[in-house]
Structures are given as C-alpha cells and as structure tokens.
Enzyme design. Structure first.
Site: not given
Length: 260
Positions: A35, A84
């Site tokens: 991330d 996402n």
C-alpha cells in the site's frame, strides 16, 4: 563522502538486524499489502502519482529477493481488490494493469526467476491483456523445480474467496451424490481451506501492511485468522530491507497464541 558513509552504516545496521534473527523463528509464509504507491509518488515530488505504481511493481522483485535470502518460501502479495478495479479512476487502473503486465508478469516469466506464480482472485474482472499475461506467467512457472511460491492477489475479495470455496465444495459433493445433510455432518474447516486460492500452502504466519494503514481490507480473511500482524508507516516503494528485517524481528519476538 556523506552518502558513502550512510550506505555503509545502512549495511552494518541491516547485518546487525539479520544476526538478531533465528532461522527457527522466521515465518514460513509472509503476506504483504503493498500500500501507498501513489502517496509515495507525491511525497517524492512526481507530478503524476500513478508513477508510484511502476516503482511499486519493480520493488516487488527486490522484496522477493529478501525473502529468498532468509528462505521464506511462500509469499502472498495484495495487488488490487475487486473494489479497486471497480471504483478507482479508469486511467489509474489501466496504468496499474500495464505495470502488472510489463513488470510483474514479465519478470516472473524470465528463466532466471525462481518463483512459481499462483493467481488469487477473480481474473474475469481484469482486462484481457492483463489476464492473459498473468495466466501465461503462471503456466510458464508451473513446471519449475523450485521451492519458492508467490501468490498474487488481484481482483481479490476475501469474502468472495470463502463463498467460492464453499460453493466449490457443495458442487463437488453434489456431483458425488451427497445430500446437504451428508455435507453438514462431515463438513470441517479443512474442507473449505483446501478450496481457497492458497489451498495446499501453509497459512501466512506474518502479514505486513505498508503505508501506515491499520486494517486488513478483506485480505486473506480465512487464512490470516491466526497470523501475526505488522503495520509499517513507510509507503510500499520506500519499504527498505531494514523495514523488512524489523518486521521479521518483531515476529520472532512474539509468542504466538493461535487464538488461545
């Protein structure tokens, strides 16, 4: 001169961290939520934050090398969730998919690479070119006589994984002529675990998430039930070897209770 001294100090510190680790106390399987690519790009002053995806994809190669150095044979990386794929800007998703095709899939396919690729997720939500590149890389690496296994979670949702595992189990039992009552009487956790994307592999001992976020985001909900969690404040492209070794040191110092 100053830069040379810093590099030397870094190497000494990394070596010191490594010597603090006992091989017996290292995880067999490390999972990582990669991330912070876009935030890293902004922090570094890039005009286009999507550039972070390229640096992030290229960095995976280096991190896999660190895992191999300490004989961690199973690694799972969280690349992109179903959300996402659906909710982020289409240009960003296209850029990320290109990085997966041109960096991750291409490098894993090279003969010199020693990792066997396993795919985890709903590949049908990926662009055709990305899906085909990953499947080709998986096929190329399948017959490798290697001990290192990389699971790439892309188009992934942990709840859907469990639902699909249960569905697969019921379908197999129905084809064998079993009734729901039969299944209910015999059902146990191992039956479901065997049908997960990581079936046949050990559950992750350690889950590392970069970028400072302290949540699992649906990652390996079943497999990580007893995993040790390590949250690192640095963004993924800036995740250094000493950060990795610190995570391993933290893991080795813990007394695993497995829910007790």
């Amino acid at each position: 001169m100053l830069q040379s001294l810093r590099r030397a100090a870094y190497r000494v510190y990394a070596h010191r961290l490594r010597t603090q680790l006992s091989d017996a106390g290292l995880p067999q399987h490390v999972a990582m939520v990669m991330d912070g690519n876009r935030r890293w790009a902004r922090q570094m002053g890039f005009d286009d934050p999507k550039i972070g995806h390229r640096f992030g994809a290229e960095h995976l190669d280096e991190v896999l090398g660190w895992c191999a150095e300490v004989d961690i044979r199973h690694v799972t990386v969280f690349v992109a969730s179903v959300d996402n794929m659906r909710k982020r800007d289409s240009d960003e998703v296209d850029n990320l998919m290109q990085m997966i095709e041109n960096v991750v899939a291409e490098r894993l396919s090279r003969p010199a690479n020693h990792w066997q690729l396993h795919l985890a997720g709903r590949l049908e939500v990926l662009p055709d070119s990305t899906r085909n590149a990953l499947k080709l890389a998986e096929e190329v690496t399948r017959e490798r006589a290697c001990k290192f296994h990389l699971n790439v979670a892309i188009g992934y949702d942990g709840r859907e994984e469990i639902v699909n595992a249960v569905r697969s189990l019921l379908e197999d039992e129905a084809r064998a002529g079993a009734t729901l009552d039969d299944v209910g009487q015999r059902l146990n956790a191992d039956h479901i675990a065997a049908r997960l994307y990581t079936g046949g592999q050990p559950d992750p001992d350690l889950v590392i998430r970069t970028s400072g976020e302290r949540r699992m985001s649906g990652f390996l909900l079943w497999q990580a039930a007893y995993s040790e969690l390590y949250f690192c404040d640095v963004y993924w492209p800036g995740f250094r070897k000493i950060d990795f070794l610190r995570a391993l040191r933290s893991y080795s110092a813990r007394h695993r209770r497995f829910g007790a």
